[in-house]
Design a protein around this motif. Structure first.
Motif, PDB file in Angstrom:
ATOM      1  N   LYS A 136      17.652 -12.848  35.764  1.00 37.63           N
ATOM      2  CA  LYS A 136      17.685 -13.647  34.522  1.00 37.63           C
ATOM      3  C   LYS A 136      16.570 -14.753  34.481  1.00 37.63           C
ATOM      4  O   LYS A 136      16.470 -15.437  33.540  1.00 37.63           O
ATOM      5  CB  LYS A 136      19.139 -14.108  34.272  1.00 37.63           C
ATOM      6  N   ALA A 137      16.139 -15.135  35.619  1.00 42.70           N
ATOM      7  CA  ALA A 137      15.150 -16.263  35.762  1.00 42.70           C
ATOM      8  C   ALA A 137      13.880 -15.453  35.403  1.00 42.70           C
ATOM      9  O   ALA A 137      12.821 -16.215  35.053  1.00 42.70           O
ATOM     10  CB  ALA A 137      15.020 -16.964  36.886  1.00 42.70           C
ATOM     11  N   PHE A 138      13.800 -14.025  35.551  1.00 46.41           N
ATOM     12  CA  PHE A 138      12.440 -13.538  35.518  1.00 46.41           C
ATOM     13  C   PHE A 138      11.397 -14.190  36.188  1.00 46.41           C
ATOM     14  O   PHE A 138      10.196 -14.275  35.866  1.00 46.41           O
ATOM     15  CB  PHE A 138      12.115 -13.351  34.120  1.00 46.41           C
ATOM     16  N   ALA A 139      11.762 -14.561  37.444  1.00 44.34           N
ATOM     17  CA  ALA A 139      10.807 -15.147  38.462  1.00 44.34           C
ATOM     18  C   ALA A 139      11.027 -14.539  39.823  1.00 44.34           C
ATOM     19  O   ALA A 139      11.950 -14.553  40.178  1.00 44.34           O
ATOM     20  CB  ALA A 139      10.644 -16.600  38.237  1.00 44.34           C
ATOM     21  N   PRO A 140       9.866 -14.331  40.526  1.00 43.74           N
ATOM     22  CA  PRO A 140       8.465 -14.576  40.081  1.00 43.74           C
ATOM     23  C   PRO A 140       8.046 -12.997  39.243  1.00 43.74           C
ATOM     24  O   PRO A 140       8.725 -12.307  39.523  1.00 43.74           O
ATOM     25  CB  PRO A 140       7.755 -14.526  41.461  1.00 43.74           C
ATOM     26  N   LEU A 141       7.012 -13.375  38.415  1.00 50.66           N
ATOM     27  CA  LEU A 141       6.708 -12.239  37.738  1.00 50.66           C
ATOM     28  C   LEU A 141       5.317 -12.029  37.366  1.00 50.66           C
ATOM     29  O   LEU A 141       4.610 -13.126  36.964  1.00 50.66           O
ATOM     30  CB  LEU A 141       7.538 -12.189  36.368  1.00 50.66           C
ATOM     31  N   ALA A 142       4.492 -11.160  38.034  1.00 52.22           N
ATOM     32  CA  ALA A 142       3.184 -10.823  37.538  1.00 52.22           C
ATOM     33  C   ALA A 142       2.953  -9.623  36.970  1.00 52.22           C
ATOM     34  O   ALA A 142       3.391  -8.712  37.286  1.00 52.22           O
ATOM     35  CB  ALA A 142       2.518 -11.191  39.092  1.00 52.22           C
ATOM     36  N   LEU A 143       1.803  -9.490  36.021  1.00 46.63           N
ATOM     37  CA  LEU A 143       1.767  -8.289  35.246  1.00 46.63           C
ATOM     38  C   LEU A 143       0.220  -8.155  35.347  1.00 46.63           C
ATOM     39  O   LEU A 143      -0.614  -9.028  35.202  1.00 46.63           O
ATOM     40  CB  LEU A 143       2.081  -8.319  33.889  1.00 46.63           C
TER      41      LEU A 143
END
Length: 146
Positions: free
Chosen positions: A55-62
């Motif tokens: 639910k924190a959507f971290a870490p996120l790299a796209l």
């Protein structure tokens, strides 16, 4: 209806929601009805809607490419907005959008009238919990006021 999502009916299979897997490009096609280089709108942005168990959507790299042109590659912390509130619905609806990643589009020539291919790849340094792409939008504002 998302419950009966198959090719044997009067409509095509829906592109979304789609699971994002580390290192695998997710390709979507988006039909655009105008040439933005000619119309020169005040703002164009690309927005991705996400749903996931982290639910924190971290870490996120796209990594994102539009019609074969690199658009974004790396961390999305600066572009990430986690949604609040609760969405209600039944089982035939797509998963709720729980976070958005949004960027302005500077080079209008990467989009063209007709079909456009957009690829999204979840990068290895990202979260490992299940993540789905549930929305993809191109937002266009004719005139931006200050």
């Amino acid at each position: 209806s998302y419950f009966h999502d198959s090719e044997d009916s009067y409509e095509y299979r829906k592109q979304l929601p789609m699971a994002l897997k580390v290192g695998e490009a997710t390709r979507l096609r988006l039909l655009i009805g105008e040439d933005f280089v000619k119309t020169k709108p005040g703002y164009i942005g690309l927005r991705l809607g996400l749903s996931g168990t982290n639910k924190a959507f971290a870490p996120l790299a796209l990594r994102v490419s539009i019609n074969g042109h690199a658009f974004h590659d790396g961390d999305v912390a600066k572009q990430l907005v986690v949604a609040t509130g609760k969405r209600h619905g039944n089982g035939s609806h797509p998963p709720p959008t729980e976070a958005y990643v949004q960027w302005p589009l500077g080079d209008l020539s990467v989009l063209h009238a007709g079909w456009n291919d957009i690829e999204v790849t979840l990068q290895p340094m990202s979260q490992t919990k299940p993540l789905q792409l549930v929305e993809l939008e191109i937002g266009v504002v004719d005139h931006v006021s200050n």
